[in-house]
Design an enzyme around this catalytic site. Sequence first.
Site, PDB file in Angstrom:
ATOM      1  N   ASN A   1      -1.494 -10.779   8.375  1.00  0.00           N
ATOM      2  CA  ASN A   1      -2.477  -9.744   8.667  1.00  0.00           C
ATOM      3  C   ASN A   1      -3.872 -10.190   8.243  1.00  0.00           C
ATOM      4  O   ASN A   1      -4.045 -10.709   7.136  1.00  0.00           O
ATOM      5  CB  ASN A   1      -2.122  -8.468   7.881  1.00  0.00           C
ATOM      6  CG  ASN A   1      -3.162  -7.372   8.063  1.00  0.00           C
ATOM      7  OD1 ASN A   1      -3.281  -6.806   9.146  1.00  0.00           O
ATOM      8  ND2 ASN A   1      -3.937  -7.079   7.023  1.00  0.00           N
ATOM      9  N   GLU A   2      -4.837  -9.993   9.087  1.00  0.00           N
ATOM     10  CA  GLU A   2      -6.256 -10.190   8.764  1.00  0.00           C
ATOM     11  C   GLU A   2      -6.530 -11.401   7.866  1.00  0.00           C
ATOM     12  O   GLU A   2      -7.049 -11.260   6.748  1.00  0.00           O
ATOM     13  CB  GLU A   2      -6.835  -8.938   8.106  1.00  0.00           C
ATOM     14  CG  GLU A   2      -6.819  -7.724   9.003  1.00  0.00           C
ATOM     15  CD  GLU A   2      -7.657  -6.567   8.467  1.00  0.00           C
ATOM     16  OE1 GLU A   2      -8.068  -6.585   7.300  1.00  0.00           O
ATOM     17  OE2 GLU A   2      -7.915  -5.636   9.252  1.00  0.00           O
TER      18      GLU A   2
ATOM     19  N   HIS B   1       0.892  -9.291   4.310  1.00  0.00           N
ATOM     20  CA  HIS B   1      -0.243  -8.366   4.389  1.00  0.00           C
ATOM     21  C   HIS B   1      -0.931  -8.407   3.023  1.00  0.00           C
ATOM     22  O   HIS B   1      -0.786  -7.505   2.206  1.00  0.00           O
ATOM     23  CB  HIS B   1       0.258  -6.958   4.732  1.00  0.00           C
ATOM     24  CG  HIS B   1      -0.813  -6.038   5.236  1.00  0.00           C
ATOM     25  ND1 HIS B   1      -0.740  -5.382   6.454  1.00  0.00           N
ATOM     26  CD2 HIS B   1      -1.991  -5.657   4.703  1.00  0.00           C
ATOM     27  CE1 HIS B   1      -1.812  -4.637   6.637  1.00  0.00           C
ATOM     28  NE2 HIS B   1      -2.598  -4.786   5.587  1.00  0.00           N
TER      29      HIS B   1
ATOM     30  N   GLN C   1       0.793  -1.218   0.000  1.00  0.00           N
ATOM     31  CA  GLN C   1       0.000   0.000   0.000  1.00  0.00           C
ATOM     32  C   GLN C   1       0.834   1.280   0.000  1.00  0.00           C
ATOM     33  O   GLN C   1       0.313   2.348  -0.299  1.00  0.00           O
ATOM     34  CB  GLN C   1      -0.957  -0.014   1.188  1.00  0.00           C
ATOM     35  CG  GLN C   1      -2.014  -1.096   1.028  1.00  0.00           C
ATOM     36  CD  GLN C   1      -2.941  -1.181   2.223  1.00  0.00           C
ATOM     37  OE1 GLN C   1      -2.642  -1.847   3.209  1.00  0.00           O
ATOM     38  NE2 GLN C   1      -4.064  -0.498   2.161  1.00  0.00           N
TER      39      GLN C   1
HETATM   40  C1  FCB Z   1      -7.613  -3.297   6.820  1.00  0.00           C
HETATM   41  C2  FCB Z   1      -6.312  -3.689   6.141  1.00  0.00           C
HETATM   42  C3  FCB Z   1      -5.455  -2.511   5.770  1.00  0.00           C
HETATM   43  C4  FCB Z   1      -6.254  -1.336   5.264  1.00  0.00           C
HETATM   44  C5  FCB Z   1      -7.386  -1.029   6.204  1.00  0.00           C
HETATM   45  C6  FCB Z   1      -8.223   0.157   5.795  1.00  0.00           C
HETATM   46  O1  FCB Z   1      -8.575  -4.288   6.615  1.00  0.00           O
HETATM   47  O2  FCB Z   1      -5.549  -4.539   6.952  1.00  0.00           O
HETATM   48  O3  FCB Z   1      -4.509  -2.937   4.839  1.00  0.00           O
HETATM   49  O4  FCB Z   1      -6.695  -1.601   3.994  1.00  0.00           O
HETATM   50  O5  FCB Z   1      -8.216  -2.156   6.341  1.00  0.00           O
END
Ligand code: FCB
Length: 423
Positions: free
Chosen positions: A157-158, A113, A19
């Site tokens: 991440n997530e 990520h 990003q």
């Molecule tokens: C999260 C992501 C991050 C960014 C935010 C707004 O879900 O981890 O990369 O996009 O949202």
Amino acid sequence: MKSFALPGLALGVATSATQIDGGQLDTEWHRWAGAGGAKDGSTPARAADHWNRVTQDVELLVELGIKHYRMGIEWARVEPSPGQFDPEAIAHYRGEVAALRAAGITPLVTLFHFNLPGWLVDAGGWLGPDIKTAFGRFTRKMVQELGEWVDEWIPINEPNVYATMGYLYGVWPPEEHSLRQAVAVMQAEAEVHIAAYQMIHALQPDAKVGTAAHLRAFQPASAKNLVHWLATRTGDHFFQRALLKAMNTGVFGLPFRRPRGVAARRYYDFQGVNYYTRSTLSGSGDQVPANSAVNDLGWEIYPPGLIEVCRWVNEAYPGPIYITESGTCDNTDSFRSRYLYDHLAQIAASDLPIERYYHWCFTDNWEWAEGEVARFGIVALDYETQSRTVKDSGRFFADIIANHGVTEQAYVRWVEPQQYRTS
Ligand code: FCB
């Protein structure tokens, strides 16, 4: 009293490689956006050109008094083909984390990520046979190369967002619509997390390792409606609870299979929480209740949800909590300071062991399918000139850090004039 103190809370900012870094690379996002995937037609090739502006960005962190920085590694950059690491790219990241340390800033490094290298996409990505070996090789290399300066790691991440956006809702690459595949991706992510947790600790016994879990506050649209209640329980379980349990404890319940050779024990040193919004469920999906505060992407702004999710997480997985992301899309910076204030006020009033708060994001950046249009930074980015300008919310954030909380004057200056928009 509008002021409050934040003793014991360390504040920082979060970013991710794809990003902000920029560059013409072969990743799943460069391929997808290059084929017109993002809503505004942009690609991550430009982003915040952070790759060429590390020195300037570290200076800006210092100027704002920021002591904690969450950053990502672009896997495709350090390992452009399977098993072939690029010494220059690695030297670059070594230089970055060394510069952060020299400036008194503690890096928290995310390995994955959402950013698979193209060669791994070609081998089936998270559903293919190579992911575990490849992730292990990448993790080992990064810990060996960066471990002199880095001892805080987030392997993934997530994982739930990555699996559902790409494989269930089909709005991110690879645009699949398959519950079966989404579950299989989550299963692989959980197993990879556990292996990475063990590998990092074997290499760096004192490391702190955890996931950055995207957690939403779930509620039924109508508390008395059985269908809404069931939808809420099901959504909560399948979207976040089952996966977090597998990752944190090695206990794989429904919808997962029990993997061979994974012992049930603790696989986290901190619980990372990415919190943005609430999901209000009826029988027909997720709606934002009428007259709710919303951000520029229409996400509900619901500050108490931050503590609601931290509370259940802390009951299930006791230990330090890091808010690894919290922030909002506010394209004109007209309510971000209020958002910050309202979320930090929740932390100030809670008795939970929340030790860190990383605001998403440092500068404006390339927001996946939203492209360059959605602005989350406390620092404004001019994509054409790449100039950075600290927003009012950035000044407010710096003031909170300097004063270990929100002063009366800061409230009056930055928060009081701001209002949310409602749905
Ligand atoms: C999260 C992501 C991050 C960014 C935010 C707004 O879900 O981890 O990369 O996009 O949202």
